[in-house]
Design a protein around this motif. Structure first.
Motif, PDB file in Angstrom:
ATOM      1  N   GLU A 162      -9.874  -2.632   6.656  1.00  0.00           N
ATOM      2  CA  GLU A 162      -8.568  -2.146   6.206  1.00  0.00           C
ATOM      3  C   GLU A 162      -7.556  -3.272   6.387  1.00  0.00           C
ATOM      4  O   GLU A 162      -7.499  -3.901   7.443  1.00  0.00           O
ATOM      5  CB  GLU A 162      -8.174  -0.918   7.030  1.00  0.00           C
ATOM      6  CG  GLU A 162      -6.744  -0.455   6.883  1.00  0.00           C
ATOM      7  CD  GLU A 162      -6.391  -0.018   5.475  1.00  0.00           C
ATOM      8  OE1 GLU A 162      -5.518  -0.677   4.870  1.00  0.00           O
ATOM      9  OE2 GLU A 162      -6.988   0.959   4.992  1.00  0.00           O
ATOM     10  N   LEU A 216     -11.618   4.815   1.968  1.00  0.00           N
ATOM     11  CA  LEU A 216     -10.221   5.234   1.999  1.00  0.00           C
ATOM     12  C   LEU A 216      -9.496   4.652   0.802  1.00  0.00           C
ATOM     13  O   LEU A 216      -9.726   3.497   0.435  1.00  0.00           O
ATOM     14  CB  LEU A 216      -9.550   4.725   3.282  1.00  0.00           C
ATOM     15  CG  LEU A 216     -10.204   5.083   4.609  1.00  0.00           C
ATOM     16  CD1 LEU A 216      -9.414   4.471   5.756  1.00  0.00           C
ATOM     17  CD2 LEU A 216     -10.317   6.587   4.776  1.00  0.00           C
ATOM     18  N   THR A 217      -8.604   5.421   0.196  1.00  0.00           N
ATOM     19  CA  THR A 217      -7.892   4.889  -0.962  1.00  0.00           C
ATOM     20  C   THR A 217      -6.639   5.688  -1.266  1.00  0.00           C
ATOM     21  O   THR A 217      -6.542   6.875  -0.934  1.00  0.00           O
ATOM     22  CB  THR A 217      -8.793   4.889  -2.207  1.00  0.00           C
ATOM     23  OG1 THR A 217      -8.102   4.292  -3.306  1.00  0.00           O
ATOM     24  CG2 THR A 217      -9.192   6.296  -2.575  1.00  0.00           C
ATOM     25  N   ASP A 243     -11.476   0.478   3.073  1.00  0.00           N
ATOM     26  CA  ASP A 243     -10.370   0.705   2.146  1.00  0.00           C
ATOM     27  C   ASP A 243     -10.787   0.283   0.742  1.00  0.00           C
ATOM     28  O   ASP A 243     -11.553  -0.678   0.561  1.00  0.00           O
ATOM     29  CB  ASP A 243      -9.151  -0.091   2.610  1.00  0.00           C
ATOM     30  CG  ASP A 243      -7.917   0.212   1.771  1.00  0.00           C
ATOM     31  OD1 ASP A 243      -7.747   1.374   1.369  1.00  0.00           O
ATOM     32  OD2 ASP A 243      -7.132  -0.719   1.507  1.00  0.00           O
ATOM     33  N   ARG A 244     -10.279   0.985  -0.249  1.00  0.00           N
ATOM     34  CA  ARG A 244     -10.645   0.675  -1.641  1.00  0.00           C
ATOM     35  C   ARG A 244     -10.018  -0.636  -2.108  1.00  0.00           C
ATOM     36  O   ARG A 244     -10.675  -1.452  -2.752  1.00  0.00           O
ATOM     37  CB  ARG A 244     -10.190   1.830  -2.542  1.00  0.00           C
ATOM     38  CG  ARG A 244     -10.210   1.548  -4.046  1.00  0.00           C
ATOM     39  CD  ARG A 244     -11.598   1.563  -4.617  1.00  0.00           C
ATOM     40  NE  ARG A 244     -11.585   1.219  -6.025  1.00  0.00           N
ATOM     41  CZ  ARG A 244     -11.531   2.113  -7.026  1.00  0.00           C
ATOM     42  NH1 ARG A 244     -11.486   3.402  -6.752  1.00  0.00           N
ATOM     43  NH2 ARG A 244     -11.533   1.724  -8.276  1.00  0.00           N
ATOM     44  N   ASP A 275      -4.176  -2.975   6.079  1.00  0.00           N
ATOM     45  CA  ASP A 275      -2.905  -2.524   6.637  1.00  0.00           C
ATOM     46  C   ASP A 275      -3.001  -2.592   8.164  1.00  0.00           C
ATOM     47  O   ASP A 275      -3.731  -1.819   8.795  1.00  0.00           O
ATOM     48  CB  ASP A 275      -2.631  -1.093   6.181  1.00  0.00           C
ATOM     49  CG  ASP A 275      -1.270  -0.574   6.626  1.00  0.00           C
ATOM     50  OD1 ASP A 275      -0.911  -0.781   7.803  1.00  0.00           O
ATOM     51  OD2 ASP A 275      -0.577   0.047   5.804  1.00  0.00           O
ATOM     52  N   LYS A 281      -5.525   8.655   0.690  1.00  0.00           N
ATOM     53  CA  LYS A 281      -4.319   8.458   1.496  1.00  0.00           C
ATOM     54  C   LYS A 281      -3.145   9.191   0.843  1.00  0.00           C
ATOM     55  O   LYS A 281      -3.067   9.244  -0.377  1.00  0.00           O
ATOM     56  CB  LYS A 281      -3.987   6.970   1.597  1.00  0.00           C
ATOM     57  CG  LYS A 281      -5.048   6.125   2.262  1.00  0.00           C
ATOM     58  CD  LYS A 281      -4.621   4.651   2.230  1.00  0.00           C
ATOM     59  CE  LYS A 281      -5.654   3.752   2.883  1.00  0.00           C
ATOM     60  NZ  LYS A 281      -5.262   2.328   2.816  1.00  0.00           N
ATOM     61  N   THR A 314      -4.708   0.080  10.672  1.00  0.00           N
ATOM     62  CA  THR A 314      -5.894  -0.380  11.396  1.00  0.00           C
ATOM     63  C   THR A 314      -5.751  -0.126  12.890  1.00  0.00           C
ATOM     64  O   THR A 314      -6.683   0.344  13.553  1.00  0.00           O
ATOM     65  CB  THR A 314      -6.135  -1.873  11.143  1.00  0.00           C
ATOM     66  OG1 THR A 314      -6.413  -2.066   9.752  1.00  0.00           O
ATOM     67  CG2 THR A 314      -7.314  -2.396  11.955  1.00  0.00           C
TER      68      THR A 314
END
Length: 223
Positions: A13, A84-85, A57-58, A15, A107, A19
């Protein structure tokens, strides 16, 4: 602890705040968390360490999350994967699942739901990944050999094996030459190297082993 300290988790991830929050939450549940902030680092960790679950994450720098999952699956990495996206359309979810993700969470999400989904993935045993079917034949991932329909075993070079495994992992997909070059021959300057190795595979396994889809690329054939 609900997760149990035996469960190793890879979190990819970009972010930093998210994270940190996820690492703290999952750590408190007993997971041993490794972190990566871009897709290339995630790929390195996924290929060199063993995980029970990967949370990816995507939209990642360096290597997109979809491509990351596809590459890990092409190399028979069995860890369960939660993607995650912020992209939540049906087509986006289908793309994530087709790439090899086991679950998909949009998200913004609730931390309790994420924890529950990770626990559910930990309870699922990885499916056997030692054989990929190719028509009446197969690709044995352990000895890295192709087995023809009559039982004949054919040894493959490392690059031949990787190319055939990428095709066999998604047998109904047409793979553009540029995508195959990126996945199997990263250091090669041009996509023509893909044509060379398709020729090698056909010479060893028969012309039907790899199908040409004119103007688009290659897809898996039969043995």
């Amino acid at each position: 602890m609900r997760g149990g300290t035996s469960n190793r988790l890879l979190l990819v991830e970009d972010d930093a705040d998210l994270t940190e929050m996820l690492t703290e939450t999952l750590g408190h549940e007993g997971y041993l968390v490794d972190r990566a902030f871009d897709g290339q680092r995630g790929l390195h960790l996924g290929l060199t360490r063993t995980y029970d679950v990967m949370v990816i994450d995507r939209m990642l720098p360096a290597l997109d999350g979809l491509d990351l999952v596809t590459r890990l699956r092409a190399r028979a990495i069995p860890a369960r994967t939660l993607m995650l996206t912020a992209l939540g359309t049906v087509d986006d979810r289908i793309a994530g699942l087709d790439a090899g993700a086991d679950d998909y969470l949009v998200k913004p999400f609730d931390l309790d739901e994420l924890s529950a989904r990770v626990r559910a993935l930990c309870r699922r045993r990885p499916e056997p990944t030692d054989v990929l079917r190719i028509g009446a034949g197969r690709l044995d991932l352990g000895p890295r050999e192709a087995v023809l329909a009559d039982g004949t075993r054919v040894a493959l070079s490392t690059r031949e094996f990787e190319l055939l495994r990428v095709l066999a992992a998604r047998p109904n997909t047409v793979h553009p030459r540029a995508v195959l070059r990126r996945k199997v021959f990263e250091e090669a300057a041009g996509a023509s190297i893909v044509d060379t190795y398709v020729y090698y595979l056909r010479r060893k396994l028969g012309r039907a082993a790899v199908r040409t889809v004119h103007g688009l690329g290659y897809r898996l054939g039969t043995l």
